[in-house]
Design an enzyme around this catalytic site. Structure first.
Site, PDB file in Angstrom:
ATOM      1  N   GLU A 122     -13.731   2.536  12.081  1.00  0.00           N
ATOM      2  CA  GLU A 122     -15.000   1.858  11.988  1.00  0.00           C
ATOM      3  C   GLU A 122     -14.923   0.543  12.754  1.00  0.00           C
ATOM      4  O   GLU A 122     -13.874  -0.070  12.872  1.00  0.00           O
ATOM      5  CB  GLU A 122     -15.365   1.614  10.520  1.00  0.00           C
ATOM      6  CG  GLU A 122     -15.696   2.922   9.849  1.00  0.00           C
ATOM      7  CD  GLU A 122     -16.219   2.760   8.440  1.00  0.00           C
ATOM      8  OE1 GLU A 122     -17.070   3.554   8.050  1.00  0.00           O
ATOM      9  OE2 GLU A 122     -15.765   1.858   7.719  1.00  0.00           O
ATOM     10  N   CYS A 166     -16.013  -6.745  15.379  1.00  0.00           N
ATOM     11  CA  CYS A 166     -14.821  -6.648  14.543  1.00  0.00           C
ATOM     12  C   CYS A 166     -14.158  -5.308  14.861  1.00  0.00           C
ATOM     13  O   CYS A 166     -14.732  -4.254  14.598  1.00  0.00           O
ATOM     14  CB  CYS A 166     -15.272  -6.723  13.090  1.00  0.00           C
ATOM     15  SG  CYS A 166     -13.948  -6.579  11.917  1.00  0.00           S
ATOM     16  N   CYS A 171      -3.823   1.588   7.104  1.00  0.00           N
ATOM     17  CA  CYS A 171      -2.915   0.437   7.139  1.00  0.00           C
ATOM     18  C   CYS A 171      -1.702   0.777   6.296  1.00  0.00           C
ATOM     19  O   CYS A 171      -1.827   1.445   5.273  1.00  0.00           O
ATOM     20  CB  CYS A 171      -3.621  -0.798   6.576  1.00  0.00           C
ATOM     21  SG  CYS A 171      -2.703  -2.329   6.788  1.00  0.00           S
ATOM     22  N   CYS A 180      -2.651  -4.464   0.423  1.00  0.00           N
ATOM     23  CA  CYS A 180      -3.234  -5.630  -0.229  1.00  0.00           C
ATOM     24  C   CYS A 180      -4.183  -5.098  -1.304  1.00  0.00           C
ATOM     25  O   CYS A 180      -4.981  -4.189  -1.033  1.00  0.00           O
ATOM     26  CB  CYS A 180      -3.954  -6.510   0.779  1.00  0.00           C
ATOM     27  SG  CYS A 180      -2.845  -7.000   2.111  1.00  0.00           S
ATOM     28  N   CYS A 240      -8.120  -4.907  -0.836  1.00  0.00           N
ATOM     29  CA  CYS A 240      -8.639  -4.379   0.430  1.00  0.00           C
ATOM     30  C   CYS A 240      -8.814  -2.866   0.375  1.00  0.00           C
ATOM     31  O   CYS A 240      -7.892  -2.134  -0.001  1.00  0.00           O
ATOM     32  CB  CYS A 240      -7.670  -4.748   1.553  1.00  0.00           C
ATOM     33  SG  CYS A 240      -8.097  -4.002   3.136  1.00  0.00           S
ATOM     34  N   CYS A 267     -15.896  -7.340   5.595  1.00  0.00           N
ATOM     35  CA  CYS A 267     -14.437  -7.405   5.679  1.00  0.00           C
ATOM     36  C   CYS A 267     -13.768  -6.608   4.569  1.00  0.00           C
ATOM     37  O   CYS A 267     -14.136  -6.754   3.405  1.00  0.00           O
ATOM     38  CB  CYS A 267     -13.987  -8.848   5.496  1.00  0.00           C
ATOM     39  SG  CYS A 267     -13.741  -9.688   7.015  1.00  0.00           S
TER      40      CYS A 267
HETATM   41  N1  SAH Z   1      -4.709  -6.631   8.469  1.00  0.00           N
HETATM   42  C1  SAH Z   1      -5.217  -7.848   8.966  1.00  0.00           C
HETATM   43  C2  SAH Z   1      -6.583  -7.735   9.593  1.00  0.00           C
HETATM   44  C3  SAH Z   1      -7.589  -6.834   8.936  1.00  0.00           C
HETATM   45  S1  SAH Z   1      -8.227  -7.372   7.371  1.00  0.00           S
HETATM   46  C4  SAH Z   1      -5.227  -8.899   7.887  1.00  0.00           C
HETATM   47  O1  SAH Z   1      -4.975  -8.557   6.737  1.00  0.00           O
HETATM   48  O2  SAH Z   1      -5.425 -10.055   8.216  1.00  0.00           O
HETATM   49  C5  SAH Z   1      -9.378  -8.656   7.840  1.00  0.00           C
HETATM   50  C6  SAH Z   1      -9.646  -9.689   6.743  1.00  0.00           C
HETATM   51  O3  SAH Z   1     -10.425  -9.137   5.679  1.00  0.00           O
HETATM   52  C7  SAH Z   1      -8.378 -10.220   6.095  1.00  0.00           C
HETATM   53  O4  SAH Z   1      -8.441 -11.609   5.932  1.00  0.00           O
HETATM   54  C8  SAH Z   1      -8.421  -9.531   4.773  1.00  0.00           C
HETATM   55  O5  SAH Z   1      -7.628 -10.196   3.848  1.00  0.00           O
HETATM   56  C9  SAH Z   1      -9.880  -9.555   4.451  1.00  0.00           C
HETATM   57  N2  SAH Z   1     -10.294  -8.644   3.388  1.00  0.00           N
HETATM   58  C10 SAH Z   1      -9.756  -7.454   3.064  1.00  0.00           C
HETATM   59  N3  SAH Z   1     -10.422  -6.885   2.038  1.00  0.00           N
HETATM   60  C11 SAH Z   1     -11.412  -7.721   1.699  1.00  0.00           C
HETATM   61  C12 SAH Z   1     -12.455  -7.681   0.736  1.00  0.00           C
HETATM   62  N4  SAH Z   1     -12.625  -6.633  -0.064  1.00  0.00           N
HETATM   63  N5  SAH Z   1     -13.307  -8.730   0.681  1.00  0.00           N
HETATM   64  C13 SAH Z   1     -13.182  -9.773   1.521  1.00  0.00           C
HETATM   65  N6  SAH Z   1     -12.215  -9.863   2.459  1.00  0.00           N
HETATM   66  C14 SAH Z   1     -11.338  -8.849   2.549  1.00  0.00           C
HETATM   67 FE1  SF4 Z   2      -3.954  -3.979   5.699  1.00  0.00          FE
HETATM   68 FE2  SF4 Z   2      -6.151  -4.631   4.360  1.00  0.00          FE
HETATM   69 FE3  SF4 Z   2      -3.899  -5.951   3.880  1.00  0.00          FE
HETATM   70 FE4  SF4 Z   2      -5.185  -6.328   6.216  1.00  0.00          FE
HETATM   71  S1  SF4 Z   2      -5.931  -6.848   4.186  1.00  0.00           S
HETATM   72  S2  SF4 Z   2      -2.971  -5.985   5.911  1.00  0.00           S
HETATM   73  S3  SF4 Z   2      -5.993  -4.238   6.559  1.00  0.00           S
HETATM   74  S4  SF4 Z   2      -4.249  -3.763   3.500  1.00  0.00           S
END
Ligand code: SAH
Ligand code: SF4
Length: 391
Positions: free
Chosen positions: A110, A123, A130, A134, A137, A370
């Site tokens: 996406e 974006c 991944c 996290c 996420c 995000c």
């Molecule tokens: N893997 C990389 C880039 C992709 S995630 C990273 O973790 O930085 C892009 C951003 O979205 C990151 O700052 C991540 O922490 C944030 N993010 C992930 N899930 C989210 C959510 N449910 N609500 C708000 N931000 C989120």
């Molecule tokens: Fe992976 Fe989501 Fe963590 Fe970014 S925030 S490193 S995309 S699991």
């Protein structure tokens, strides 16, 4: 060598290749060495500046050469299989990549476009899924399918610009809030904040940044290309040295104990090491600040004490802070902090001298914000495997 193949013609696509990749493709069809530089420059201009979709339009390339190119290669791009447009103008595209080999069914990622009055941000994804988990996420709940190739990363911008009518000869869609007017560009900024951890796909991301920022082609300024990482410390210096992209760190917590839970990679690279890598980031300065992303989770990381600790932690780092309201997804174990709490947190950060914009959630109605991106590729694959077994 070209990696993406046109399924119908079986011809590798030249879209998304580096200059070195194009040179190699030209050598492979016996182009004389003395012509290579000129031919690469021609192809570069047509593919990345003009957005050419076939070789016929390349009028300054000899007819014989055009034929030879068309016999051996394609300019196939990934396919947009679904477009969703939010009430706020945000667009989400589900993009199906061409298969990289006979077994690959074509990964889906996406890609989100966010128009604002003074900029248009794309974006992009760096991986399908991944490997990190996290806990807040949505992408983190999807297993890694694979790294995207350089071609596939670059193609996301090309496809986006096509969808936005932003190549010579194309017209923008009339239902769009797309920046327009003198010198305005539909896509002015790129953030690697889609699916995946860009620093676990370092070479491909680096090469993609090189292509995206090339002044003879897609011409995005490196200052406007931001790579976001959850904290892969050993690759951070290299990113600065080899790509010159802007850096964003997904911090989200100020104590190791909590960060270990939210961003499990922290167990490998704790906060002190991450902050040291930021202090040492090549090219960081007050004019080129590092962005620290902090997702606001109700009752988890949003207290005034944590805001003060954040300020202390960032001493000596040229930093911007980006507070992100948590974007919920089905089954998520967190809630977004109350607006009042976010404001209090933001005030503390602001009073310490940081601009601390709270990122306005965009595209919530189409789950485009995000951390909400999760593709169906995994399911598709499972289905394909099952089908193969049943055959
Ligand atoms: N893997 C990389 C880039 C992709 S995630 C990273 O973790 O930085 C892009 C951003 O979205 C990151 O700052 C991540 O922490 C944030 N993010 C992930 N899930 C989210 C959510 N449910 N609500 C708000 N931000 C989120
Ligand atoms: Fe992976 Fe989501 Fe963590 Fe970014 S925030 S490193 S995309 S699991």
């Amino acid at each position: 060598m070209a990696e993406n193949i046109d399924l119908n013609t079986k011809k590798p696509s030249l879209l998304g290749l580096t200059r070195a990749g194009l040179a190699e493709a030209l050598r492979a069809i016996d182009t004389p060495e003395r012509e290579i530089r000129m031919r690469v420059a021609q192809l570069w201009h047509w593919i990345y500046f003009q957005g050419a979709q076939n070789f016929d339009v390349m009028l300054n390339v000899s007819k014989v050469m055009r034929q030879k190119l068309a016999e051996n290669y394609s300019l196939t791009r990934p396919q947009v299989v679904e477009e969703q447009v939010s009430v706020d103008g945000t667009r989400k595209w589900l993009i199906r990549m061409a298969p990289v080999d006979a077994l690959d069914k074509g990964a889906e990622v996406e890609c989100v476009y966010i128009p604002e009055s003074d900029r248009g941000t794309l974006c992009v994804s760096s991986q399908v899924g991944c490997t990190l988990n996290c806990t807040f996420c949505h992408t983190g709940t999807q297993k890694l399918v694979r790294n995207l190739t350089t071609q596939e990363i670059v193609a996301q911008l090309v496809v986006a610009r096509e969808m936005l009518g932003d190549f010579p000869g194309l017209t923008p869609p009339d239902n769009g809030l797309i920046p327009s007017g003198e010198g305005a560009r539909a896509v002015s900024n790129i953030v690697f904040m889609g699916m995946g951890e860009p620093l676990y796909n370092f070479e491909n991301v680096r090469d993609a940044v090189e292509i995206l920022s090339d002044g003879d082609g897609l011409s995005l300024s490196k200052r406007r290309i931001t790579v976001s990482t959850s904290g892969v410390v050993p690759e951070i210096e290299r990113l600065g040295l080899e790509s010159g992209a802007a850096l964003a760190i997904s911090l989200h917590a100020v104590r190791d104990e909590l960060r270990n839970k939210l961003v499990p990679l922290n167990k490998k690279y704790p906060i002190s090491e991450l902050m040291q890598a930021c202090r040492d980031y090549p090219g960081a300065s007050n004019a080129r600040r590092i962005t620290f992303e902090y997702v606001m989770l109700k009752g988890v990381n949003d207290s005034p004490a944590e805001a003060r600790e954040l300020v202390r932690l960032l001493k000596g780092v040229p930093a911007k802070i980006n507070l992100i309201p948590f974007n919920p997804w089905p089954g998520a174990p967190y809630e977004c902090s109350d607006w009042e709490t976010i404001e209090k947190f933001s005030d503390i950060v602001f009073n310490a001298g940081y601009a601390s914009p709270v990122r306005t959630p965009r595209g919530r109605d189409i789950l485009a914000a995000c951390g909400q991106l999760k593709s169906e590729t995994e399911k598709l694959r499972a289905r394909a495997r099952l089908a193969a077994e049943l055959e």
